[in-house]
Write an enzyme that holds these catalytic residues in place. Structure first.
Site, PDB file in Angstrom:
ATOM      1  N   THR B 138      45.802  22.181  33.983  1.00 55.03           N
ATOM      2  CA  THR B 138      46.117  22.315  32.559  1.00 55.03           C
ATOM      3  C   THR B 138      46.900  21.109  32.033  1.00 55.03           C
ATOM      4  O   THR B 138      47.780  20.591  32.711  1.00 55.03           O
ATOM      5  CB  THR B 138      46.938  23.595  32.342  1.00 55.03           C
ATOM      6  OG1 THR B 138      46.195  24.690  32.868  1.00 55.03           O
ATOM      7  CG2 THR B 138      47.232  23.842  30.886  1.00 55.03           C
ATOM      8  N   GLY B 177      52.716  25.254  38.386  1.00 55.49           N
ATOM      9  CA  GLY B 177      53.853  25.845  39.094  1.00 55.49           C
ATOM     10  C   GLY B 177      54.253  25.012  40.301  1.00 55.49           C
ATOM     11  O   GLY B 177      53.431  24.267  40.847  1.00 55.49           O
ATOM     12  N   GLU B 421      44.761  32.197  33.784  1.00 58.09           N
ATOM     13  CA  GLU B 421      43.445  32.451  34.414  1.00 58.09           C
ATOM     14  C   GLU B 421      42.388  32.848  33.382  1.00 58.09           C
ATOM     15  O   GLU B 421      41.583  33.751  33.618  1.00 58.09           O
ATOM     16  CB  GLU B 421      43.557  33.521  35.501  1.00 58.09           C
ATOM     17  CG  GLU B 421      44.389  33.116  36.701  1.00 58.09           C
ATOM     18  CD  GLU B 421      43.831  31.915  37.463  1.00 58.09           C
ATOM     19  OE1 GLU B 421      42.622  31.642  37.351  1.00 58.09           O
ATOM     20  OE2 GLU B 421      44.624  31.241  38.132  1.00 58.09           O
TER      21      GLU B 421
END
Lengths: 658, 658
Positions: B138, B177, B421
């Protein structure tokens, strides 16, 4: 420089943004005053909210106290007074991020519930901040049902004192704002006992902390209730009372008094007091509920014309996400609702002002209707606006989920409005009780208050719409809403009667109808909101494009309500399936129309960047730069002990040696 | 000691709680293994979440890293392996509150996308934690639409390196993350350029931090993206790349390779890779979505039998709030949904296992259907469960709003599942595209996948129900759901065709139908969920009362869906208004029936107090004591500098002298 994707949206406005702002403010002069207040507050660094999203609960509390103290100075400096025209804009300009709000409630309680002597003693002390007040009603085990409160105040004739106790853990006062750490005094609501007889709930002024060193007074245990979903700046508190003695004079005694010998005396009518509590529900709508929705719409809509994602047409540039029908369907109904509720709020304010005049003339006829309206609309508006803010948040995808978007804190704060000042389901059932009563009265040919006369005129017709354009006629959709409200009220009244006639006890029958009663109350409020929006549009000046765009929003608000709740309109055949398809067509058409003015419509709310406090919603639309600059300042970008302690030993495989 | 108001609820269970727990776990042996894992984790103080609600984002991150490192040791100690039966319970037992989840995604990416040589090099390093991995897809300006990613990787034949750049601010990697502070390496997705030609998105292993001292590598700017609504324990990060050079061997090359001379070679089928991404959507349902809803139901239902408020019958004790119909109507449908989604999740897991077997046999026929189901159900379940958690939170009034209830953090965490997701609206449109395609094929007499064969068999009948009991027949309601799904799909397909035939371009026509396409996709999933629940109940053993109570929940799940969406069923007259009244009657009756077993039904989820981490939801129901004890430990009950700095000068009137 303004992001060109945002700038282009402003060039095609179909109306004057400045004129719409003035309409929302109630006149250009009000706009001027508001902006002057905003300017004064925002240019003062003490009031800055810049680091808010990085702060701990303790830091937020300290900042709020600092701001509250500074505000005293500021008001003096600026010549603002509590009765001046600026006052109502100050809280909005601060985004409510300030302490001592309960101090004001403390003062109002004394003014409304206290005797002249008590007012003369306490109000000057409070005004000069020689004490800090709070308001302790809710208990750990008791909220909505006031009669259930367990705190006791027993009158001791010998010492002329009340002895206050929270006899069980569930009796502990819980939630009062400003009480966890700041307040020196509070108004405690307790069951009054004299000579062993209980006289019900009464208010008592209790000192809880020393004026010298702020230590807790004897018999007092108090503190902060800890972390919450929002309101980190407020020290919501708990309070245990163990044989706390206060003088007889500390029972607020405008309406009820305990004489030295223990005689209990009632005096005057409490109806004005009751009316005051009712008005609180209306007064919170503007600042606590509408403003957050308007801010959320501003942020989400500006972001949605700057964010480009995926392609609408092959070969073209990625599209602004607001050009997707699904995104329009998320955001534009929230925008229409913000306007609808702004206008219904104006209507309610006027109605309550009229009510106040009547009540001062000792005419209490309007009270039941005002209670029903304030309950129903508090519930309906808080519910819709909370859902609206959540939709705005979700519609911004991952970036909406960052605190830096401003949306999470708008959501977590507005959510509380569904619970405080009366839990929404309970309030809707209050409205429903009024509706059922009025419906029965109307059916029996008795007169009913103006807002419910429509219940008497049940029509069994069909919706006359012939094509999708007919559904842009306010008469058509307003009548449809009216029909649904009447049907839900009358059918629930019938069910209630049937149950009772079949031998079910009254309270059981009521409980078995409550899901449907809530539906009826919502339908009633929705009908009035639609009707009021349509009537407001009718009266607007036709110049500057304002009336036209407001008419579109009114249509959207009405049709969105039908589209989202088709069953209610289809149920008895008032609206046919073919007509429902027309509603859908008109509704979807409207989205595309209003989309063109979406940015000007949120610009008209006139929020400054500082008041939005959002990396996504700024006037210039420089979203990505803002996010990046802001993230770099986060405390999570300081060195963490986690590296030396855990990561380094892990990576260097020295863990096992530790 | 258990609160008697809660204890009494357990005495009247109509079924064996232990047997239901075993059913949910997939057998008594699984229950045993799960409990052993929970016991081992919860008895270890390093994994404690006790102070979680009081911690800052920095503290949460440090704790998560500490736990992740400790978990390595723990697994070794306990003899747990990644392939062992305990593994799937570890994450659940930790409530996901642990770092390095992306390290696992990093490893999976290499396993799936890397060549054998790459796997042999990187997987051992990752397994031994000689590096910490992340997964950087992303970007600040790009999420859903992968083709729009702006990061570039240009092949330099001279040096045999790729040169990576994030050429604009919107190209910055954002959200990954473990990347903000922990990771040393990451898989970067970038547009591959060779000799000036773009070959689209490819994955590259990039080192971002020194293995020696964790300093950022040359050309790398990285950090933490700052505060979020939840996931404080995860260091979601940003990453800027400026002429970062990596060896040719770092492009993951199972499917595509750049040869030394710049020749671009594709090899093998990427379909297994595509399938893997699809399964991620299913795999998250259990831990990230169902568990939070089950926890929220447990907390809210236990609280609702302990909390007493107001009176149902005059003269009696205050009533348990779960005895109010409105409270039942809030909570019990969420409980039914938790069970419904548990069973559909089992169904999807099985289906995907079968799919995997087929795909390994090089049979890719199931792929489109699996993609449609995983997209639709990910969206439907995350949406319903998020709404359900929010309802549970609100149903607990003020105490639900306290972080100590556990509900706010369940809500703010599950909310993210609607976005990550695959954003839900986008996913539903993927499902809709499949539905429209299959509907057209079925209409043309062509074969379609099993889950959509019903689209071919359009029936124009009417619902045959004659009385309210008929609506407790699964055949009756399942057919009603099927009818609605067919109608919404066929009518939207017709609208789409009409638009195209009237000259609207295909992509515009699609956009103009998207609101309705989303409805069709939801109806499809809802139908399958109802059908699957009914079929599951059919197959349950009839002993121990399990089948009977599951049948009630299945009915409630089905009827709640109709009751909440009456318009869809009334629209074409398939269900009449009289029948809808029967649905309402049966639905409200069911609430009262299931209410009796509400506590045993949440007890069966078998959450420990530590895993609930809630002052409202503990097994013993000592709500008020818990809240009070817990609040006293809050950092907001430490001395605040606000008193000396602001309150004292204010109260002592020395402010003006300052």
């Amino acid at each position: 420089s303004v992001n060109p994707d945002l700038a282009s949206e402003r060039q095609t406005a179909s109306f004057s943004v400045e004129k719409l702002t003035a309409l929302l403010d109630g006149g250009a002069e009000q706009t001027r005053i508001r902006r002057a207040v905003v300017e004064a507050i925002e240019s003062d660094p003490v009031f800055s909210r810049e680091n808010q999203y990085f702060q701990t609960q303790n830091e937020r509390y300290e900042a709020a106290v600092r701001k509250a103290v500074h505000l005293q100075k500021k008001m003096h400096e600026m010549g603002w007074t509590e009765n001046g025209p600026e006052y109502k804009y100050i809280y909005r300009a601060l985004s409510g991020d300030v302490a001592f709000l309960l101090h004001r409630v403390f003062m109002r309680s004394i003014s409304v519930l206290g005797s002249d002597k008590q007012i003369a003693k306490w109000i000057p002390l409070a005004t000069q901040h020689k004490l800090i007040g709070s308001y302790a009603q809710t208990e750990l085990g008791h909220g909505t049902y006031l009669q259930g409160l367990e705190t006791t105040a027993v009158f001791d004739t010998a010492t002329q004192e009340f002895i206050l106790n929270t006899p069980k853990i569930s009796a502990m006062k819980w939630w009062p704002g400003d009480m966890g750490r700041s307040a020196t005094h509070t108004v405690v609501f307790a069951q009054l006992y004299v000579h062993g007889k209980c006289y019900g709930i009464h208010p008592f002024i209790v000192q809880i902390r020393s004026l010298q060193d702020h230590s807790l007074c004897p018999g007092i245990t108090a503190g902060d209730i800890g972390p919450k979903m929002n309101f980190e700046h407020i020290d919501n508190g708990y309070l245990l009372l163990k044989n706390v003695r206060i003088p007889r004079e500390n029972m607020l005694s405008k309406f009820c008094e305990v004489r030295p010998d223990g005689t209990y005396v009632r005096q005057g009518s409490q109806k004005i007091n009751y009316f005051t509590m009712t008005t609180v529900r209306i007064s919170l709508i503007s600042d606590e509920v509408l403003t957050p929705l308007m801010k959320a719409c501003t942020i989400a809509i500006r972001y949605s014309v700057v964010r480009r994602q995926s392609k609408l047409k092959p070969g073209e540039q990625e599209a602004k996400i607001l050009d997707y029908q699904t995104q329009q369907e998320k955001l534009l109904p929230q925008l229409a609702a913000a306007y609808a509720f702004h206008f219904i709020n104006n209507y309610l304010q006027e109605l309550f002002n009229r009510g106040y005049t009547e009540i001062q003339r000792k005419n209490f006829d309007m009270l039941p209707e005002l209670h029903a309206l304030s309950s129903g609309f508090k519930a309906m508006i808080t519910q819709h606006c909370t859902a609206g803010v959540e939709i705005c948040l979700r519609a911004c995808g991952g970036h909406g989920y960052s605190l830096l978007s401003g949306l999470p804190s708008l959501y977590t704060k507005i959510l509380a409005s569904c619970i405080y000042e009366g839990e929404n389901t309970i309030l809707l059932l209050q409205t429903a009780r009024f509706l059922i009563k009025c419906f029965m009265a109307a059916s029996a040919g008795q007169p009913v208050p103006p807002s419910v006369t429509y219940l008497a005129a049940v029509k069994h017709g069909k919706c006359p719409a012939k094509n999708k354009l007919d559904f842009l006629s306010p008469d058509i959709y307003t009548e449809a809403y009216q029909h649904v409200a009447v049907r839900l009220t009358s059918s629930t009244a019938a069910k209630l009667q049937d149950l009772i006639q079949s031998g079910v006890k009254k309270h059981d029958a009521w409980n078995q109808c409550t899901v449907q009663l809530v539906q009826a109350a919502k339908a009633h409020c929705h009908y009035i909101a639609v009707k009021n929006f349509a009537e407001t549009v009718e009266k607007l000046e036709t110049k500057a494009g304002i009336q036209k765009i407001m008419k579109h929003l009114c249509d959207l608000f009405a049709l969105h309500g039908i589209f989202s709740n088709t069953g209610a309109f289809l149920h008895d055949g008032y609206t046919s399936a073919a007509q429902m398809d027309m509603v859908t067509a008109s509704y979807l058409d409207l989205l595309a129309v209003i989309r063109k003015d979406a940015v000007p419509l949120v610009d008209a709310f006139d929020f400054t960047d500082k008041s939005l406090n959002s990396a996504l919603g700024s006037y210039d639309g420089q979203v990505y730069q803002r996010l990046y600059e802001w993230a770099q300042k986060s405390p999570t970008n300081q060195m963490s002990p986690a590296y030396e302690r855990y990561l380094k030993p892990l990576l260097h495989n020295t863990l096992s040696k530790l």
